[in-house]
Design a protein around this motif. Structure first.
Motif, PDB file in Angstrom:
ATOM      1  N   LEU A 235      -0.579 -11.573 -24.514  1.00 17.54           N
ATOM      2  CA  LEU A 235       0.187 -11.607 -25.766  1.00 17.54           C
ATOM      3  C   LEU A 235       0.565 -13.031 -26.171  1.00 17.54           C
ATOM      4  CD1 LEU A 235       2.516  -8.512 -25.326  1.00 17.54           C
ATOM      5  CD2 LEU A 235       0.835  -8.857 -27.141  1.00 17.54           C
ATOM      6  N   VAL A 236       0.966 -13.848 -25.200  1.00 26.32           N
ATOM      7  CA  VAL A 236       1.343 -15.206 -25.597  1.00 26.32           C
ATOM      8  C   VAL A 236       0.112 -16.070 -25.883  1.00 26.32           C
ATOM      9  CG1 VAL A 236       3.611 -15.312 -24.496  1.00 26.32           C
ATOM     10  CG2 VAL A 236       1.614 -16.036 -23.234  1.00 26.32           C
ATOM     11  N   LEU A 237      -0.987 -15.755 -25.220  1.00 27.65           N
ATOM     12  CA  LEU A 237      -2.155 -16.621 -25.408  1.00 27.65           C
ATOM     13  C   LEU A 237      -3.040 -16.185 -26.571  1.00 27.65           C
ATOM     14  CD1 LEU A 237      -3.356 -17.198 -21.715  1.00 27.65           C
ATOM     15  CD2 LEU A 237      -1.930 -18.687 -23.109  1.00 27.65           C
ATOM     16  N   ASN A 238      -2.889 -14.958 -27.003  1.00 27.04           N
ATOM     17  CA  ASN A 238      -3.833 -14.423 -27.985  1.00 27.04           C
ATOM     18  C   ASN A 238      -3.105 -13.953 -29.236  1.00 27.04           C
ATOM     19  OD1 ASN A 238      -5.915 -13.129 -29.299  1.00 27.04           O
ATOM     20  ND2 ASN A 238      -6.822 -12.351 -27.396  1.00 27.04           N
ATOM     21  N   LYS A 239      -3.221 -14.724 -30.291  1.00 31.51           N
ATOM     22  CA  LYS A 239      -2.470 -14.365 -31.500  1.00 31.51           C
ATOM     23  C   LYS A 239      -3.029 -13.079 -32.133  1.00 31.51           C
ATOM     24  CE  LYS A 239      -5.004 -17.277 -34.694  1.00 31.51           C
ATOM     25  NZ  LYS A 239      -5.098 -18.493 -35.406  1.00 31.51           N
ATOM     26  N   GLU A 240      -4.327 -12.837 -31.931  1.00 25.80           N
ATOM     27  CA  GLU A 240      -4.923 -11.637 -32.531  1.00 25.80           C
ATOM     28  C   GLU A 240      -4.341 -10.371 -31.916  1.00 25.80           C
ATOM     29  OE1 GLU A 240      -9.140 -12.085 -32.309  1.00 25.80           O
ATOM     30  OE2 GLU A 240      -9.067 -13.781 -33.706  1.00 25.80           O
ATOM     31  N   VAL A 241      -4.170 -10.378 -30.601  1.00 30.50           N
ATOM     32  CA  VAL A 241      -3.592  -9.200 -29.937  1.00 30.50           C
ATOM     33  C   VAL A 241      -2.151  -9.007 -30.398  1.00 30.50           C
ATOM     34  CG1 VAL A 241      -2.959  -8.208 -27.699  1.00 30.50           C
ATOM     35  CG2 VAL A 241      -5.094  -9.416 -27.951  1.00 30.50           C
ATOM     36  N   ARG A 242      -1.462 -10.125 -30.530  1.00 27.75           N
ATOM     37  CA  ARG A 242      -0.066 -10.065 -31.009  1.00 27.75           C
ATOM     38  C   ARG A 242      -0.038  -9.387 -32.380  1.00 27.75           C
ATOM     39  NH1 ARG A 242       1.171 -15.558 -31.502  1.00 27.75           N
ATOM     40  NH2 ARG A 242      -0.013 -16.006 -29.621  1.00 27.75           N
ATOM     41  N   GLU A 243      -0.943  -9.820 -33.240  1.00 27.37           N
ATOM     42  CA  GLU A 243      -0.975  -9.262 -34.603  1.00 27.37           C
ATOM     43  C   GLU A 243      -1.425  -7.796 -34.573  1.00 27.37           C
ATOM     44  OE1 GLU A 243      -1.891 -13.547 -36.693  1.00 27.37           O
ATOM     45  OE2 GLU A 243      -3.499 -12.044 -36.585  1.00 27.37           O
ATOM     46  N   GLU A 244      -2.446  -7.562 -33.758  1.00 26.78           N
ATOM     47  CA  GLU A 244      -3.003  -6.208 -33.641  1.00 26.78           C
ATOM     48  C   GLU A 244      -1.919  -5.215 -33.212  1.00 26.78           C
ATOM     49  OE1 GLU A 244      -6.231  -4.748 -30.629  1.00 26.78           O
ATOM     50  OE2 GLU A 244      -6.961  -6.542 -31.679  1.00 26.78           O
ATOM     51  N   LEU A 245      -1.121  -5.628 -32.228  1.00 26.71           N
ATOM     52  CA  LEU A 245      -0.103  -4.711 -31.704  1.00 26.71           C
ATOM     53  C   LEU A 245       1.233  -4.852 -32.436  1.00 26.71           C
ATOM     54  CD1 LEU A 245      -0.759  -5.105 -27.860  1.00 26.71           C
ATOM     55  CD2 LEU A 245      -1.659  -3.372 -29.384  1.00 26.71           C
TER      56      LEU A 245
ATOM     57  N   ARG B 135     -11.459 -19.683 -23.313  1.00 26.52           N
ATOM     58  CA  ARG B 135     -11.870 -18.586 -24.195  1.00 26.52           C
ATOM     59  C   ARG B 135     -11.097 -18.600 -25.513  1.00 26.52           C
ATOM     60  NH1 ARG B 135     -13.237 -15.763 -19.402  1.00 26.52           N
ATOM     61  NH2 ARG B 135     -11.072 -15.339 -18.947  1.00 26.52           N
ATOM     62  N   ILE B 136      -9.926 -19.208 -25.502  1.00 30.56           N
ATOM     63  CA  ILE B 136      -9.146 -19.249 -26.757  1.00 30.56           C
ATOM     64  C   ILE B 136      -9.906 -20.075 -27.799  1.00 30.56           C
ATOM     65  CG2 ILE B 136      -6.954 -19.909 -27.846  1.00 30.56           C
ATOM     66  CD1 ILE B 136      -5.583 -19.518 -25.188  1.00 30.56           C
TER      67      ILE B 136
ATOM     68  N   ILE C 239       2.224 -20.634 -30.451  1.00 34.29           N
ATOM     69  CA  ILE C 239       2.687 -19.937 -29.239  1.00 34.29           C
ATOM     70  C   ILE C 239       1.708 -20.155 -28.085  1.00 34.29           C
ATOM     71  CG2 ILE C 239       3.185 -17.659 -28.249  1.00 34.29           C
ATOM     72  CD1 ILE C 239       4.228 -16.810 -31.000  1.00 34.29           C
ATOM     73  N   SER C 240       0.434 -19.956 -28.385  1.00 34.10           N
ATOM     74  CA  SER C 240      -0.537 -20.076 -27.287  1.00 34.10           C
ATOM     75  C   SER C 240      -0.669 -21.527 -26.816  1.00 34.10           C
ATOM     76  CB  SER C 240      -1.892 -19.523 -27.699  1.00 34.10           C
ATOM     77  OG  SER C 240      -2.332 -20.135 -28.877  1.00 34.10           O
ATOM     78  N   ALA C 241      -0.564 -22.473 -27.757  1.00 31.68           N
ATOM     79  CA  ALA C 241      -0.674 -23.883 -27.366  1.00 31.68           C
ATOM     80  C   ALA C 241       0.484 -24.251 -26.442  1.00 31.68           C
ATOM     81  CB  ALA C 241      -0.660 -24.779 -28.600  1.00 31.68           C
ATOM     82  N   PHE C 242       1.669 -23.823 -26.822  1.00 33.24           N
ATOM     83  CA  PHE C 242       2.840 -24.165 -26.010  1.00 33.24           C
ATOM     84  C   PHE C 242       2.734 -23.501 -24.634  1.00 33.24           C
ATOM     85  CE2 PHE C 242       7.197 -23.984 -24.548  1.00 33.24           C
ATOM     86  CZ  PHE C 242       7.661 -25.253 -24.881  1.00 33.24           C
TER      87      PHE C 242
ATOM     88  N   LYS D 126     -11.736 -30.443 -17.249  1.00 40.27           N
ATOM     89  CA  LYS D 126     -11.273 -29.223 -17.933  1.00 40.27           C
ATOM     90  C   LYS D 126     -10.062 -29.556 -18.797  1.00 40.27           C
ATOM     91  CE  LYS D 126     -13.947 -26.207 -15.742  1.00 40.27           C
ATOM     92  NZ  LYS D 126     -14.967 -25.451 -16.415  1.00 40.27           N
ATOM     93  N   LEU D 127      -9.180 -30.351 -18.219  1.00 37.29           N
ATOM     94  CA  LEU D 127      -7.973 -30.738 -18.953  1.00 37.29           C
ATOM     95  C   LEU D 127      -8.356 -31.524 -20.206  1.00 37.29           C
ATOM     96  CD1 LEU D 127      -4.881 -30.561 -18.632  1.00 37.29           C
ATOM     97  CD2 LEU D 127      -4.930 -32.793 -17.567  1.00 37.29           C
ATOM     98  N   GLU D 128      -9.338 -32.376 -20.037  1.00 34.87           N
ATOM     99  CA  GLU D 128      -9.764 -33.198 -21.170  1.00 34.87           C
ATOM    100  C   GLU D 128     -10.327 -32.317 -22.287  1.00 34.87           C
ATOM    101  OE1 GLU D 128     -11.908 -37.166 -20.788  1.00 34.87           O
ATOM    102  OE2 GLU D 128     -13.456 -35.858 -21.589  1.00 34.87           O
ATOM    103  N   SER D 129     -11.132 -31.329 -21.905  1.00 37.56           N
ATOM    104  CA  SER D 129     -11.719 -30.504 -22.968  1.00 37.56           C
ATOM    105  C   SER D 129     -10.627 -29.681 -23.662  1.00 37.56           C
ATOM    106  CB  SER D 129     -12.871 -29.653 -22.456  1.00 37.56           C
ATOM    107  OG  SER D 129     -12.392 -28.667 -21.615  1.00 37.56           O
ATOM    108  N   LEU D 130      -9.596 -29.286 -22.905  1.00 27.75           N
ATOM    109  CA  LEU D 130      -8.493 -28.561 -23.547  1.00 27.75           C
ATOM    110  C   LEU D 130      -7.731 -29.474 -24.514  1.00 27.75           C
ATOM    111  CD1 LEU D 130      -7.140 -26.501 -20.529  1.00 27.75           C
ATOM    112  CD2 LEU D 130      -8.117 -25.587 -22.634  1.00 27.75           C
ATOM    113  N   PHE D 131      -7.539 -30.705 -24.087  1.00 28.91           N
ATOM    114  CA  PHE D 131      -6.871 -31.680 -24.970  1.00 28.91           C
ATOM    115  C   PHE D 131      -7.695 -31.888 -26.241  1.00 28.91           C
ATOM    116  CE2 PHE D 131      -3.065 -33.958 -23.840  1.00 28.91           C
ATOM    117  CZ  PHE D 131      -2.812 -33.580 -22.540  1.00 28.91           C
TER     118      PHE D 131
END
Lengths: 562, 483
Positions: free
Chosen positions: B122-132, B209-210, B217-220, B236-241
């Motif tokens: 729920l915190v990582l996926n805004k679509e699921v948040r919206e869906e539910l 996957r995000i 919310i998910s970024a934080f 991995k950290l670099e690609s996320l940044f």
């Protein structure tokens, strides 16, 4: 003038010494010692002059100045001797040992009094000025043959010089030695010998514009530094008082942890203790297949270990720098700034790693310290978590974190996690909790009970327990600062007050000599720290303990007023 | 006819579609007990069991990882159908989760419970948040269900919120979001998996996957939890940044999360403990030297969290300089500068960017903004500003400069700077930039507009202080030829 004002005044004088060196172009060099203060402010201090001055601010400081000839190293330390001790340049010059491969013991230490020997048949020693002098300089120490190195070794380690059957005790001194690595007739300096030098500074040629500047400097052949153009800004006594004052600067918790981690990170090896010298013999092949052999590790870069003496030196010089900058405590920033200079001459690096720096040992050391510091900050919670465990605060997530990171952190793997496991699986946490409760309650009977129970703990845990106890006791303390003149007047009333609580010493002589008198009794520790015997010198009475501390402090204060 | 009998009837008559629908209806009603009874009933006949085993992997298409029947189903498959059917089920489930854009996968499910996984999703996926139709309040309520967690969150709030207020305002992060992610961290800690390498890997895979679908919310949440992990490889950290830096606003949110977690990890007495590997990777990625690390630590200790965030942002921009679009970098720095603190770090990064010849309009505007306040520039900032302008003159590609200064507004601003600058050093540096952009078309433009002409003449007058009247005359002669 209060003792503290006088001490602050001395700090001003020390800064004047550094300014004098720069303004009078005694040593033209623009390299800086960068120190970051807590508020993010950066101070840039002239590197060589500052480090040389720091060496004089610690008791029995010994320092190496490493660099090519003709840079002005010897002149600098000669002038500093005059500025900081008030001795004449001539006297300092006379005491210098100029090393060469054929120097004999007689030229360095002393000789027999020939006339007396012939006349009375007595073996009386005439000590050389180098031995007697407070300000000692050895020029080109690496040209000393091994037997002569042993003499200096004995002086640095035991503070004694021996000749025939006589022993000369060298209680207080400041020593500088220069090294010109490319000179002819040099001898290797052993690691234990180098370890006796607290600090070393690499000296390189002046920069382009500095050389331009040098062309305008008055000809030193014509106008050499002398007692007229080099003022005596401090005296030997003042310098020795500062040794005591500086020794009192506390070391912050972060800095303490960093010093421990730095020492352990460089010294530990999961396969073989570096202290055995195996690394020096076999080299990096020991690391093959080791999972700690990663790019981030430092254990694989350094072949030697860091001695306890080195870490003590790190503390001493850090305190001196903190005092010079007017700080209340030794911060992490201070330790980080000074560490490369305390360590580089003591370390031997793995050859491939050293190649990265084109053989520049100092730069390699700087990089190693930097790596350890970065890792240290990242791992700080673990180290603090470990401290909490020692205080009986057991949190399963801390143990978990220690366990999980023991894969990637050698200090955690070899020291912290095993210790934490032993602590957790023993009565230690319960006992520490009992101790803390008893201390909070102020119940001496309960404290005694817990302490006696703690003696049944396995030895390493018992030692840790006692260490924690001392730390807890030291947390509750009061200090009284007076001048030595006033101290002489009130020794008796102080003795009267303290005798109620502790076993006050009956020996008057130790109460009027510079030094630290520690008196214990009834869960109390009283330290009387006498910094010097001139009227203005500070004397500190530190009282550590439980409930009585405030009471004693109040009584002593009243005794002082009356 | 009871549920079990009805289901067996469907299986016996090979009405598998209906049987599947029936199971799905039980799943949708969140009736694991009913489901279990139905499944158990099928065991009585080997024929029915075989049909059921073949049917169950299809069920996975519609399943969520937090469905309470999932463990029963998997267990049933394993014990009654065999590993093969279980593998099928897992494959279908994994693929269907990916197709439905779920962020958390089976790996995380196997480490933490379905309940915690749902909160994580729920915190990582805004679509699921919206869906539910679930908001932060609902998530927080679920997290703080247990009294223990609630108590710890209350303590956390007391400890941190005052210190963090300025930072949160700066990044536009809701206090509730901070509570949610800290609550989630505590929940993860209770599973004993937070510090395991497996969790680190799975969590990072989830963040990958995000992709571009990060929201505030998910970024934080991502970057907050990331800092506590045990195994966060630098690449991995670099690609996320890099992903998060595509949006300057989100990058500030992510950096605020980093700062807050670093504060909790490194400074807070009552804060949690972390193995430190993620922090190590972060320091390495940001290319911080030991003094900068100490400085950052000092800022955290003094609760100067906003400044710490600016410092990290500036360092991150510098670290990613060659991998992020130049316009993006300009935006990022401009955004940082708008908070008017940590100017030195921003300028430091700006100087490097210009030195690499990566100049954008925003960068020039930013320099102009700084120069407008030049009278109040302190020593180190003054020196950096000067260095930045010299870098602009020396390293800025003439084509880039002419393109940017070709815009009327920018050119006018630049000329005004030449008029108003009192400092000779800065004026001299600016004069070098002017020489680089001097071009007949520019002069033609200047002299075709009365306002331009007036400003330019005033600028030349001011310039004569540093380049001398002779040089100014030469410039004038050159312009006259253009006229």
């Amino acid at each position: 003038m209060e003792a503290s004002d006088r001490v602050a005044n001395l700090r001003g004088k020390i800064w004047k010494v550094i300014e004098f060196v720069n303004e009078n172009k005694i040593f033209v060099h623009s390299d800086v010692l960068e120190v970051y203060l807590k508020n993010g402010e950066k101070r840039q201090l002239p590197l060589v002059a500052t480090l040389c001055v720091l060496n004089a601010l610690v008791p029995k400081g010994a320092m190496l100045l490493v660099g090519g000839y003709g840079g002005g190293k010897t002149t600098l330390v000669k002038v500093l001797g005059r500025l900081l001790t008030g001795d004449s340049i001539e006297a300092i010059e006379e005491a210098i040992i100029r090393a060469h491969p054929e120097i004999t013991e007689e030229k360095m230490v002393g000789r027999l009094h020939v006339a007396k020997l012939l006349r009375d048949g007595k073996e009386e020693i005439v000590w050389r000025r180098f031995v007697e002098s407070f300000w000692k300089i050895i020029d080109e120490i690496n040209r000393l043959p091994p037997n002569a190195q042993d003499i200096i070794f004995s002086l640095l380690s035991e503070g004694v010089v021996k000749y025939f059957d006589e022993v000369y005790r060298v209680d207080n001194y400041v020593l500088y030695a220069t090294i010109n690595p490319r000179d002819v007739g040099t001898f290797p300096l052993g690691l234990p010998f180098l370890d006796r030098f607290g600090l070393a500074v690499p000296i390189v040629s002046p920069k382009f514009d500095e050389i331009l500047n040098l062309t305008e400097v008055p000809d030193t052949k014509l106008f050499p530094p002398n007692d007229y153009n080099v003022p005596a800004l401090l005296s030997k006594n003042e310098l020795m008082v500062l040794w005591h004052v500086i020794s009192r600067i506390p070391v912050s918790n972060d800095a303490q942890l960093f010093i421990s981690i730095l020492t352990k990170s460089l010294s530990l090896c999961v396969r073989v203790p570096k202290e055995t010298g195996a690394f020096l013999q076999i080299g990096k092949s020991i690391c093959e297949g080791c999972h700690f052999n990663t790019r981030e590790s430092v254990c694989n870069r350094v072949l030697t270990f860091v001695s306890v003496r080195a870490l003590q030196d790190l503390v001493r010089y850090s305190k001196a720098l903190a005092w010079l900058l007017g700080l209340d405590e030794v911060t992490l920033e201070i330790v980080a700034s000074i560490a490369p200079y305390v360590l580089w001459h003591r370390l031997t690096f793995e050859s491939e790693y050293l190649e990265k720096f084109h053989g520049n040992v100092f730069e390699a050391t700087r990089e190693v310290v930097e790596t350890v510091l970065k890792n240290f900050v990242a791992r700080l919670p673990l180290y603090k978590g470990f401290e909490k465990i020692l205080l009986g605060d057991i949190d399963i997530s801390t143990i978990n974190a220690l366990k999980e990171s023991s894969d990637s952190d050698l200090v955690v793997a070899m020291d912290l996690y095993p210790t934490a496991r032993v602590v957790v699986n023993s009565d230690y946490p319960v006992m520490i909790k009992e101790l803390i409760d008893a201390i909070e309650e102020g119940s001496e009977t309960r404290i005694k009970e817990v302490l006696s129970k703690a003696r049944n703990l396995p030895y390493p845990l018992m030692k840790r327990f006692m260490h924690v106890y001392e730390k807890l006791i030291r947390k509750n303390h009061r200090t009284i600062e007076i001048t030595y003149g006033r101290w002489r007047e009130i020794i008796e009333p102080v003795a009267y007050v303290l005798s109620e609580y502790v076993n006050f010493p009956k020996r008057y002589d130790i109460l009027i000599s510079p030094g630290l008198v520690s008196i214990t009794g009834n869960g109390l520790l009283v330290n009387i720290h006498i910094t010097g015997t001139e009227d203005w010198c500070p004397v500190y009475i530190d009282i550590y303990g439980l409930s009585n501390v405030v009471e004693i402090h109040e009584k002593l204060r009243k005794a002082l007023i009356s | 006819m009871g549920g079990e009998e009805y289901f067996l009837e469907l299986l016996s008559r090979d009405k598998l579609g209906e049987a599947k629908e029936y199971i799905l209806s039980l799943l949708n009603n969140d009736d694991p007990k009913g489901l279990l009874e139905v499944l158990e009933s099928a065991k009585k006949s080997r024929k029915n069991l075989r049909k059921l085993c073949a049917l169950l992997p299809e069920i996975a298409i519609n399943m969520e990882l937090w469905n309470s029947a999932l463990p029963f189903l998997m267990n049933f498959l394993k014990e009654n159908c065999g590993e093969g059917y279980l593998v099928d089920f897992r494959i279908v489930l994994r693929n269907s989760l990916a197709i439905r854009g779920r962020v958390c996968d089976l790996k995380i499910y196997e480490l933490v419970s379905g309940e915690i996984l749902k909160l994580l999703e729920l915190v990582l996926n805004k679509e699921v948040r919206e869906e539910l139709g679930i908001g932060l309040d609902d998530i927080l309520r679920d997290i703080a269900k247990s009294k223990e967690i609630w108590k710890r969150l209350e303590m956390f709030k007391q400890r941190i919120m005052n210190r963090a207020r300025e930072l949160l305002e700066f990044s536009g992060v809701d206090e509730k979001l901070v509570e949610v992610v800290e609550g989630l961290r505590i929940l993860l800690l209770t599973t004993d998996k937070l510090f395991t390498k497996e969790f680190s890997q799975s969590f990072i895979e989830s963040l990958e996957r995000i992709g571009n679908n990060f929201d505030k919310i998910s970024a934080f949440a991502s970057f907050y939890i990331l800092c506590w992990l045990n195994d966060v490889p630098r690449d991995k950290l670099e690609s996320l940044f890099l992903t998060i830096f595509r949006n300057p606003e989100l990058s500030i949110v992510a950096i605020s999360a980093i700062v807050l977690s670093l504060h909790e990890i490194l400074v807070s007495e009552k804060g949690g403990i972390a193995p430190g590997n993620a922090v190590q990777s972060l320091i390495s990625l940001l290319g911080m030297n030991s003094y900068e690390v100490i400085e950052l630590y000092g800022l955290l200790k003094n609760a100067d969290l906003k400044k710490a965030a600016i410092k990290i942002s500036a360092k991150a921009t510098k670290a990613l300089i060659d991998k992020v679009d130049v316009e993006n970098i300009g935006e990022q720095l401009y955004h940082l500068k708008s908070f008017s603190i940590g100017l030195y770090d921003i300028l430091d990064t700006l100087t490097i960017i210009i030195q690499r010849g990566r100049i954008s309009e925003k960068i020039i505007i930013m320099l102009a903004d700084i120069l407008e306040e030049q009278d109040s520039l302190s020593g180190a900032i003054y020196a950096k500003t000067l260095e930045a302008i010299w870098n602009l003159a020396i390293y800025g590609r003439v084509s880039d400069l002419r393109r940017i200064f070709g815009k009327d507004e920018i050119l006018k601003r630049f000329l005004r700077m030449l008029v108003s600058t009192k400092d000779n050093n800065i004026l001299l540096a600016l004069s070098s930039v002017l020489k680089n952009i001097s071009h007949p078309t520019m002069f033609a433009k200047i002299y075709s507009d009365k306002e331009f002409t007036e400003i330019f003449n005033n600028a030349l007058e001011n310039l004569s202080r540093v380049i001398g009247s002779e040089e100014v005359e030469r410039l004038k002669r050159m312009i006259a030829r253009v006229e």
